[in-house]
Design an enzyme around this catalytic site. Structure first.
Site, mmCIF file in Angstrom:
data_model
loop_
_atom_site.group_PDB
_atom_site.id
_atom_site.type_symbol
_atom_site.label_atom_id
_atom_site.label_comp_id
_atom_site.label_asym_id
_atom_site.label_seq_id
_atom_site.Cartn_x
_atom_site.Cartn_y
_atom_site.Cartn_z
ATOM 1 N N ASP A 70 -0.067 -3.344 -10.228
ATOM 2 C CA ASP A 70 1.161 -3.234 -10.152
ATOM 3 C C ASP A 70 1.612 -2.152 -10.344
ATOM 4 O O ASP A 70 1.759 -1.921 -11.444
ATOM 5 C CB ASP A 70 2.197 -4.560 -9.318
ATOM 6 C CG ASP A 70 3.134 -4.525 -9.027
ATOM 7 O OD1 ASP A 70 3.267 -5.657 -7.687
ATOM 8 O OD2 ASP A 70 4.208 -3.591 -9.027
ATOM 9 N N ASN B 163 -2.361 -3.650 -0.635
ATOM 10 C CA ASN B 163 -0.868 -4.948 0.117
ATOM 11 C C ASN B 163 0.236 -3.660 -0.801
ATOM 12 O O ASN B 163 1.195 -3.758 0.254
ATOM 13 C CB ASN B 163 -1.053 -6.285 -0.778
ATOM 14 C CG ASN B 163 0.564 -6.455 -0.208
ATOM 15 O OD1 ASN B 163 1.323 -6.917 0.757
ATOM 16 N ND2 ASN B 163 1.417 -5.895 -1.442
ATOM 17 N N TYR C 223 5.948 5.780 8.586
ATOM 18 C CA TYR C 223 5.742 4.657 7.939
ATOM 19 C C TYR C 223 4.533 4.120 8.901
ATOM 20 O O TYR C 223 3.596 3.245 8.545
ATOM 21 C CB TYR C 223 6.604 4.116 7.971
ATOM 22 C CG TYR C 223 6.377 2.673 7.819
ATOM 23 C CD1 TYR C 223 5.855 1.523 6.372
ATOM 24 C CD2 TYR C 223 6.217 1.317 8.855
ATOM 25 C CE1 TYR C 223 5.586 0.875 5.981
ATOM 26 C CE2 TYR C 223 5.779 -0.484 8.635
ATOM 27 C CZ TYR C 223 5.419 -1.120 6.857
ATOM 28 O OH TYR C 223 5.409 -1.880 6.889
ATOM 29 N N LYS D 259 0.360 3.514 8.190
ATOM 30 C CA LYS D 259 0.303 1.869 9.158
ATOM 31 C C LYS D 259 -1.479 2.436 10.672
ATOM 32 O O LYS D 259 -1.972 1.198 10.082
ATOM 33 C CB LYS D 259 1.184 1.091 9.368
ATOM 34 C CG LYS D 259 1.850 0.372 8.392
ATOM 35 C CD LYS D 259 1.778 -0.369 7.429
ATOM 36 C CE LYS D 259 2.020 -0.213 6.499
ATOM 37 N NZ LYS D 259 1.585 -1.158 4.577
ATOM 38 N N THR E 297 11.422 -11.015 2.387
ATOM 39 C CA THR E 297 10.882 -10.611 1.484
ATOM 40 C C THR E 297 12.434 -9.989 0.815
ATOM 41 O O THR E 297 13.136 -9.290 1.714
ATOM 42 C CB THR E 297 9.685 -9.607 1.088
ATOM 43 O OG1 THR E 297 10.032 -8.186 1.505
ATOM 44 C CG2 THR E 297 8.765 -10.331 1.766
#
Length: 254
Positions: free
Chosen positions: A37, A86, A151, A155, A186
């Site tokens: 991260d 992820n 985006y 993807k 989220t």
């Protein structure tokens, strides 16, 4: 019996949102979870919670867009049974509102970041006799989403890479699949709404929720449960597939 007993898993972007839910569930199922991260300090509470629950986890400060960083961390970890790509960022805007630096930023994190992790992990998996790879794609990979040009590009690339990996590394006992969520509730979503629609938060949250025919956003824990299945031995006959988890978004929005 724990589904991931004695497994070693890497989860990029595992300190928040979907990645946090995946990290916690994988650890609860017996995996030693390594979280890569950018915000290592922010991810540390996830590790602490896992350890307090009796699990094993470690956070590694890492910019996935930097290949040398990723390679060094993977080499330090050694054995890797599971990779979950992820980590990702978003960008709001159509082609005309996507500046070169916006495009490059999304590409470097979402696409090159996944490539960097794959490049580091696949040789390790080959040497260890196989493994499971799960890439987080999106409904944006297969349907047109308003103002998500960069985006969606990223993807779509994740989806294509997942299929290519599955084809190329079957003989090495490496499985590769992807998940395509619709909107997931989220902290990122809450921040996105607050930033882009100040004063209209409740209205926009309801609108985005109802864009899924099921009438709500997904919970991170729901995504994690599908990830667990696909990365476990229960899915040993599954490779080269994408799994929409979208509340009916792709096929029932009519």
């Amino acid at each position: 019996m724990s589904k991931l007993a004695n497994k070693v898993a890497i989860v990029t972007g595992g300190g928040s949102g979907i990645g946090k839910a995946i990290s916690e569930l994988f650890a609860a199922e017996g995996a030693f979870v390594h979280i890569l991260d950018l915000n290592a300090e922010g991810a540390q509470p996830v590790v602490s919670a896992i350890e307090e629950a009796g699990g094993k986890a470690k956070v590694h400060a890492c910019n996935v867009a930097n290949q040398a960083d990723v390679v060094a961390i993977v080499q330090d970890i050694g054995k890797v049974d599971i990779l979950v790509n992820n980590a990702g960022i978003a960008h709001v805007g159509n082609l005309e509102k996507c500046a070169p630096e916006d495009f490059d930023r999304v590409f470097n994190v979402n696409v090159k970041g996944a490539y960097n992790a794959l490049s580091a992990v696949v040789p390790v998996m080959k040497a260890n006799g196989g493994g499971a790879i799960l890439n987080l794609a999106s409904i944006a990979a297969v349907v047109g989403i308003t103002d998500r040009f960069a985006y969606s590009m990223s993807k779509g690339a994740i989806y294509a890479m997942s299929m290519s990996l599955a084809r190329d590394y079957m003989a090495d006992n490496i499985r590769s699949n992807s998940i395509s969520p619709a909107r997931v509730h989220t902290p990122f979503v809450d921040g996105f709404i607050s930033k882009n629609y100040p004063g209209q938060e409740a209205e926009m949250f309801e609108k985005l929720s109802k864009s899924q025919p099921i009438g709500r956003m997904a919970k991170p824990e729901e995504i994690a449960k599908l990830a667990l299945f696909l990365c476990s031995d229960d899915a040993g006959f599954i490779t080269g597939n994408d799994y929409p988890i979208d509340g009916g978004f792709i096929k029932l929005n009519n």
